[in-house]
Design a protein around this motif. Structure first.
Motif, short mmCIF file in Angstrom:
data_model
loop_
_atom_site.label_atom_id
_atom_site.label_comp_id
_atom_site.label_asym_id
_atom_site.label_seq_id
_atom_site.Cartn_x
_atom_site.Cartn_y
_atom_site.Cartn_z
N GLN A 158 65.05 76.94 39.56
CA GLN A 158 64.23 78.19 39.51
C GLN A 158 63.35 79.25 39.28
OE1 GLN A 158 65.96 76.27 37.12
NE2 GLN A 158 67.65 76.74 37.84
N PHE A 159 62.49 80.65 39.87
CA PHE A 159 61.59 80.71 39.45
C PHE A 159 62.30 81.77 38.97
CE2 PHE A 159 60.13 78.22 43.25
CZ PHE A 159 59.65 78.48 43.53
N ARG A 160 60.26 82.28 37.76
CA ARG A 160 60.59 83.27 36.68
C ARG A 160 59.51 84.09 37.60
NH1 ARG A 160 65.31 82.48 37.74
NH2 ARG A 160 66.79 82.00 36.67
N ARG A 161 58.88 85.36 37.21
CA ARG A 161 57.80 86.35 36.75
C ARG A 161 56.79 85.49 35.80
NH1 ARG A 161 55.88 92.30 38.14
NH2 ARG A 161 53.70 92.09 38.65
N LEU A 162 55.74 85.29 35.99
CA LEU A 162 54.57 84.74 35.62
C LEU A 162 54.02 86.20 34.42
CD1 LEU A 162 53.07 82.39 33.68
CD2 LEU A 162 51.58 82.43 35.07
N GLU A 163 54.54 86.41 33.41
CA GLU A 163 54.73 87.72 32.37
C GLU A 163 52.25 87.92 33.22
OE1 GLU A 163 55.74 89.15 28.79
OE2 GLU A 163 57.15 88.16 28.92
N THR A 164 52.21 89.28 32.95
CA THR A 164 50.17 89.81 32.88
C THR A 164 50.26 89.55 34.53
OG1 THR A 164 49.34 88.30 32.32
CG2 THR A 164 50.30 89.65 31.24
N THR A 165 51.07 89.01 35.39
CA THR A 165 50.42 88.42 37.04
C THR A 165 52.02 88.64 37.66
OG1 THR A 165 51.89 86.16 37.04
CG2 THR A 165 49.30 86.09 35.86
N ARG A 166 51.46 88.41 39.39
CA ARG A 166 52.62 88.96 40.12
C ARG A 166 53.09 87.06 40.95
NH1 ARG A 166 50.52 93.69 43.96
NH2 ARG A 166 50.43 95.39 41.74
N ALA A 167 52.34 86.12 39.63
CA ALA A 167 52.36 84.81 40.04
C ALA A 167 53.85 84.46 39.83
CB ALA A 167 51.78 83.68 39.42
N LEU A 214 45.85 89.52 47.73
CA LEU A 214 46.01 89.02 48.80
C LEU A 214 47.76 89.34 48.25
CD1 LEU A 214 47.64 89.52 51.41
CD2 LEU A 214 48.47 86.86 51.78
N ALA A 215 48.29 90.57 48.38
CA ALA A 215 49.44 91.35 47.42
C ALA A 215 49.48 91.50 46.24
CB ALA A 215 50.82 91.27 47.95
N GLY A 216 48.30 91.19 45.64
CA GLY A 216 48.13 90.82 43.83
C GLY A 216 47.84 89.53 43.75
N GLY A 217 48.26 88.69 44.98
CA GLY A 217 47.64 86.88 44.27
C GLY A 217 46.53 86.69 43.29
N MET A 218 46.49 85.47 42.55
CA MET A 218 45.56 85.98 42.07
C MET A 218 45.01 84.48 41.72
SD MET A 218 46.51 87.41 38.29
CE MET A 218 45.57 86.67 37.30
N GLY A 219 45.52 83.64 43.01
CA GLY A 219 45.30 82.02 43.66
C GLY A 219 45.77 81.04 42.52
N LEU A 220 46.51 81.58 41.81
CA LEU A 220 47.21 80.77 40.19
C LEU A 220 47.72 79.33 40.81
CD1 LEU A 220 48.07 83.89 37.76
CD2 LEU A 220 45.74 82.22 37.80
N GLY A 221 48.62 80.00 42.00
CA GLY A 221 49.28 78.27 41.77
C GLY A 221 48.87 78.27 43.40
N LEU A 222 50.16 77.45 44.27
CA LEU A 222 50.65 77.67 46.04
C LEU A 222 51.55 78.33 46.57
CD1 LEU A 222 51.85 73.51 44.76
CD2 LEU A 222 49.78 74.55 46.06
N SER A 223 50.82 78.72 47.64
CA SER A 223 51.95 79.73 48.53
C SER A 223 52.72 79.05 49.09
CB SER A 223 50.67 80.19 49.66
OG SER A 223 50.88 78.69 50.29
#
Length: 133
Positions: free
Chosen positions: A7-16, A34-43
């Protein structure tokens, strides 16, 4: 092998997004800016390369057991490139040694390549369906 669901779910207050399988979790995100990315995780590409590497490492262990061999050194590197037609190409490079010697190392590598679910699925292509829940 049984079906696998993650499962994947949006991380609140981010686009991750946070993804999980059972109790194990990861964060998927785009590079910063890149498209609102914050570099919080893996592409997605990094996850694809990691899946290929993890699957091949696991298959090498399974193949070693099936062939009665002992792995004494193991390194796996994956190079992934996205081509213009939105298809990725990958090279899996290994450094591998067995207690039994180089001839058995070649046999082990061939067995793992022939039996790796993830790399064979990518090489042969597999259907992907996008559907609404």
């Amino acid at each position: 092998m049984p079906a696998l669901t993650v499962q994947f779910r949006r991380l609140e207050t981010t686009r991750a997004a946070v993804g999980w399988a059972g109790v194990k979790a990861i964060i998927a995100d785009r590079p910063k800016d890149l498209a609102g990315g914050m570099g919080l995780g893996l592409s997605g590409g990094e996850l694809q390369a990691l899946a290929l590497g993890a699957g091949f490492c696991n298959q090498l262990q399974l193949s070693a057991e099936a062939l009665g061999l002992e792995i004494t050194a193991l390194e796996v590197d994956v190079d992934l490139a996205i081509e213009g037609d939105l298809l990725a190409g990958a090279t899996i490079r290994t450094r591998l040694a067995t207690a039994e010697g180089e001839a058995d190392t070649d046999r082990l590598l061939a067995h793992a390549e022939a039996n790796s679910t993830i790399s064979n699925s990518c090489t042969r292509g597999f259907p992907v369906t996008v559907a609404r829940r």
